[in-house]
Design an enzyme around this catalytic site. Sequence first.
Site, PDB file in Angstrom:
ATOM      1  N   GLY A 247       0.792  -5.159   0.794  1.00  0.00           N
ATOM      2  CA  GLY A 247      -0.284  -5.228  -0.189  1.00  0.00           C
ATOM      3  C   GLY A 247       0.182  -5.840  -1.501  1.00  0.00           C
ATOM      4  O   GLY A 247      -0.618  -6.445  -2.230  1.00  0.00           O
TER       5      GLY A 247
ATOM      6  N   ALA B 219       0.849  -1.184   0.000  1.00  0.00           N
ATOM      7  CA  ALA B 219       0.000   0.000   0.000  1.00  0.00           C
ATOM      8  C   ALA B 219       0.887   1.236   0.000  1.00  0.00           C
ATOM      9  O   ALA B 219       2.035   1.189   0.446  1.00  0.00           O
ATOM     10  CB  ALA B 219      -0.885  -0.022   1.239  1.00  0.00           C
TER      11      ALA B 219
ATOM     12  N   GLU C  42       3.991  -5.263   7.335  1.00  0.00           N
ATOM     13  CA  GLU C  42       3.098  -4.278   7.940  1.00  0.00           C
ATOM     14  C   GLU C  42       3.370  -4.079   9.427  1.00  0.00           C
ATOM     15  O   GLU C  42       3.278  -2.971   9.952  1.00  0.00           O
ATOM     16  CB  GLU C  42       1.633  -4.686   7.748  1.00  0.00           C
TER      17      GLU C  42
ATOM     18  N   GLU D 283      -0.207  -9.352  -1.016  1.00  0.00           N
ATOM     19  CA  GLU D 283      -1.646  -9.668  -1.001  1.00  0.00           C
ATOM     20  C   GLU D 283      -2.172  -9.780  -2.433  1.00  0.00           C
ATOM     21  O   GLU D 283      -2.953 -10.685  -2.757  1.00  0.00           O
ATOM     22  CB  GLU D 283      -2.404  -8.603  -0.194  1.00  0.00           C
TER      23      GLU D 283
HETATM   24  N1  3HC Z   1       4.548   3.448  -0.023  1.00  0.00           N
HETATM   25  C1  3HC Z   1       5.040   4.642  -0.418  1.00  0.00           C
HETATM   26  N2  3HC Z   1       6.353   4.875  -0.594  1.00  0.00           N
HETATM   27  C2  3HC Z   1       7.188   3.865  -0.362  1.00  0.00           C
HETATM   28  C3  3HC Z   1       6.754   2.605   0.046  1.00  0.00           C
HETATM   29  C4  3HC Z   1       5.355   2.405   0.204  1.00  0.00           C
HETATM   30  N3  3HC Z   1       4.853   1.227   0.582  1.00  0.00           N
HETATM   31  N4  3HC Z   1       7.830   1.801   0.192  1.00  0.00           N
HETATM   32  C5  3HC Z   1       8.897   2.546  -0.117  1.00  0.00           C
HETATM   33  N5  3HC Z   1       8.512   3.795  -0.452  1.00  0.00           N
HETATM   34  C6  3HC Z   1       9.369   4.904  -0.864  1.00  0.00           C
HETATM   35  C7  3HC Z   1      10.336   5.329   0.230  1.00  0.00           C
HETATM   36  O1  3HC Z   1       9.731   6.236   1.116  1.00  0.00           O
HETATM   37  C8  3HC Z   1      11.447   5.941  -0.571  1.00  0.00           C
HETATM   38  O2  3HC Z   1      11.036   7.229  -0.922  1.00  0.00           O
HETATM   39  P1  3HC Z   1      12.100   8.414  -1.053  1.00  0.00           P
HETATM   40  O3  3HC Z   1      13.015   8.004  -2.156  1.00  0.00           O
HETATM   41  O4  3HC Z   1      11.267   9.607  -1.340  1.00  0.00           O
HETATM   42  O5  3HC Z   1      12.776   8.466   0.274  1.00  0.00           O
HETATM   43  C9  3HC Z   1      11.475   5.110  -1.851  1.00  0.00           C
HETATM   44  O6  3HC Z   1      10.211   4.449  -1.901  1.00  0.00           O
HETATM   45  C10 3HC Z   1      12.548   4.052  -1.881  1.00  0.00           C
HETATM   46  O7  3HC Z   1      12.477   3.302  -0.678  1.00  0.00           O
HETATM   47  P2  3HC Z   1      13.788   2.914   0.130  1.00  0.00           P
HETATM   48  O8  3HC Z   1      14.666   4.102   0.291  1.00  0.00           O
HETATM   49  O9  3HC Z   1      13.338   2.226   1.379  1.00  0.00           O
HETATM   50  O10 3HC Z   1      14.483   1.921  -0.894  1.00  0.00           O
HETATM   51  P3  3HC Z   1      15.090   0.484  -0.667  1.00  0.00           P
HETATM   52  O11 3HC Z   1      15.426   0.000  -2.010  1.00  0.00           O
HETATM   53  O12 3HC Z   1      16.134   0.535   0.397  1.00  0.00           O
HETATM   54  O13 3HC Z   1      13.910  -0.420  -0.061  1.00  0.00           O
HETATM   55  C11 3HC Z   1      11.735  -1.415   0.092  1.00  0.00           C
HETATM   56  C12 3HC Z   1      12.782  -0.712  -0.817  1.00  0.00           C
HETATM   57  C13 3HC Z   1      12.289  -2.776   0.531  1.00  0.00           C
HETATM   58  C14 3HC Z   1      10.489  -1.605  -0.722  1.00  0.00           C
HETATM   59  C15 3HC Z   1      11.471  -0.559   1.343  1.00  0.00           C
HETATM   60  O14 3HC Z   1      11.170   0.751   0.934  1.00  0.00           O
HETATM   61  C16 3HC Z   1      10.328  -1.019   2.198  1.00  0.00           C
HETATM   62  O15 3HC Z   1      10.494  -1.898   3.024  1.00  0.00           O
HETATM   63  N6  3HC Z   1       9.148  -0.367   2.043  1.00  0.00           N
HETATM   64  C17 3HC Z   1       8.023  -0.579   2.913  1.00  0.00           C
HETATM   65  C18 3HC Z   1       7.244  -1.785   2.518  1.00  0.00           C
HETATM   66  C19 3HC Z   1       6.054  -1.936   3.412  1.00  0.00           C
HETATM   67  O16 3HC Z   1       6.094  -1.745   4.602  1.00  0.00           O
HETATM   68  N7  3HC Z   1       4.934  -2.326   2.791  1.00  0.00           N
HETATM   69  C20 3HC Z   1       3.720  -2.526   3.532  1.00  0.00           C
HETATM   70  C21 3HC Z   1       2.883  -1.293   3.390  1.00  0.00           C
HETATM   71  S1  3HC Z   1       1.433  -1.403   4.344  1.00  0.00           S
HETATM   72  C22 3HC Z   1       0.403  -2.374   3.445  1.00  0.00           C
HETATM   73  O17 3HC Z   1       0.733  -2.839   2.390  1.00  0.00           O
HETATM   74  C23 3HC Z   1      -0.950  -2.562   4.074  1.00  0.00           C
HETATM   75  C24 3HC Z   1      -1.789  -3.587   3.338  1.00  0.00           C
HETATM   76  O18 3HC Z   1      -1.684  -4.829   3.974  1.00  0.00           O
HETATM   77  C25 3HC Z   1      -3.260  -3.192   3.334  1.00  0.00           C
END
Ligand code: 3HC
Length: 667
Positions: free
Chosen positions: A101, A62, A124, A104
Amino acid sequence: MTCSHYSIEDGIAVLTIDNPPVNALSQAIRQAIIDAVASTAADPKASALLITCAGKTFCAGADIREFDQPPLEPHLPDVIEAMLASPKPVCCALHGTVLGGGLEIAMAAHGRVAAPETKLGLPEVKLGLMPGARGTQLLARLVGVEKALAMACSGDPIDATEALTAGLIDILATGDPIDAAKDWLNQNDAARPTNERPIPLIDPAVIDAYLTANARKFRGLDAPPAIARAIRAAMDLPYQEAAALERALFLKLRAGPQSRALRHLFQAERATAKLPELEGVTPRPIDRVGVIGAGTMGTGIAINFLLAGIPVTLVEQNEAALGRGVATIGKTIDGNVASARTNRDAADQAGALLTASLDYAALSDADLIIEAAFETMDVKTAIFTRLGDVARPGAILATNTSYLDVDAIAAAGGRPADTVGLHFFSPANIMKLLEIVRGAETASDVLATALALAKRIGKVPVVAGNAYGFIGNRMLAVRRREAEGMITQGASPYVIDRVLEGFGMPMGPFRIGDLAGLDLGWSAETSTGSTIRERLCEAGRHGQKTNAGFYDYDERRRPSPSPVAEDIIASFARDKGIAQRAFGADEILARLLWPMVDEGAALLSEGIARSASDIDMVWLTGYGWPSWTGGPMFHAAETGYAKVVGELEALGYEPSAKLRALAAEQG
Ligand code: 3HC
């Protein structure tokens, strides 16, 4: 901007999501997936739908930035249900990271094909959330209850090989995953949707046992028990009811303070290295690092570089200390292998990158030299004077000082533009924080190099200005002052520790004092007995190492309150004529936290810390601050800066102008 593309290839509809940098599931993407399912269903030329993502990754879940905005339709569960109900089979071709997501979506497809380097997970929980779009329900059906619990509660991804064994993916592609996904679709035109698969039932006691076994890790967190509840429901309830429960639990977590705090930290972590003034500045190449000092800090620092594949030259004053240091490094790296943090090959390679020497001349080819010697100005300046002679031109000279004036140390080396503070936290091979101290003359490319290097060795860099104790230790000194002040006034050190540990810190100030040693900087000859610490040291109570400090310790180093220490504290207060009174837990916590936050505000106004979120990262990654409160400054902001100002005044403090300004800004 188009962020997806739909076409028909070889009789299969192909949806390519293209939403850089991580293909987060924005509103437009959610709509595009629903539209693609509908178009495929209606198109006689398409037998199936293939979903893939452009760029270096599948989808990271997400869009975190949408969580603080009003929700926009279609919601992710609508997308998942549309996929599950698709009359034609859907397959996802996966690569990069398939998270939250994103996983998912993948699980809602009928089939999943992944490139070998793919990582799949439900992270998450790390954002104080849980899967909110059927993730717990679908994962439990694909990999079983136990594995689903472990994946969703830890948030750690698994690799494609493990995913194949676990049943999370169907094919590990050797070639292009898109071709393999097309093949899969051609051969599996009657595959069942995931929600219709039977759930492997297990004894539900396993779920409670898992939570109990991980109680320490999950302490204070709301998300893991909620995840466990949703997974339990997958066994107990029909799919739609369990899915509705999962969604309700997710929405509650999303609106709660823990997720706000953890989302703040996610952004804070990514912001620490973004210095606008460094844009376009090229870091210097670092191919060899020198470390001076083979004690606890020096060896810990060296291990970081060795494990990152960067050769290290370790220098000490005498053979015995050098030998001990080399042995410590070997033992620690072997320990990493034993605990599966490092594999044997990587450990052997790391070991081969270490050179040990008694001669400063061995440092002449190092691109960065880090001094990690005894913490006095005389020792540090003497070393830097020698480095000024031996280091090659352009080499970066760094000091690991935790309190001292980096400019004074830089001056001794005669190369202030090449000098920077690199303050590692003990144990340096484990703790994530690296305070990068920018001296008055530190060159931009030196700072850029330090930031890039931090990333290479897996640290979170926070840039600090040059001031006594920089960010972390300066605030820590305030907390210690308050804690020690309170015990002279009648508060129990044991209660103070309990209050702070109850708040979520790993250890209270007095247990920390005992662990670090109360005799740091103390000597019997110069002791004046003018502080409680000095009196404890005079009584032979130097902390854990003497089995006695603020606490008494048994042979297994377990602490218990000490009547002797209490007497020493009471007699100190009597000698000084300090009035005694009772302290409640709220007052103790306010005095431990708010003066420290006020110091944080002062650091901001002095420009020593760049931002409140940088201060939060320092405390999260350097001192074990409880993540679910978001760090000291975020916690104060959530409490309300005006309330903090009021409580400080009630305690008899004069809050700083900056803290008042923050309160006024917050309104
Ligand atoms: N939403 C929006 N932006 C995101 C994002 C997301 N889910 N994941 C990463 N980004 C953005 C970061 O903020 C960053 O932005 P910036 O360049 O402006 O700082 C850019 O993408 C690159 O991210 P990283 O610097 O972290 O790059 P890496 O290559 O080191 O890592 C990654 C990539 C492994 C995808 C890491 O960003 C990560 O772990 N992201 C979070 C993933 C996450 O937690 N997903 C779950 C979201 S909640 C969800 O899905 C709920 C659902 O179940 C309903």
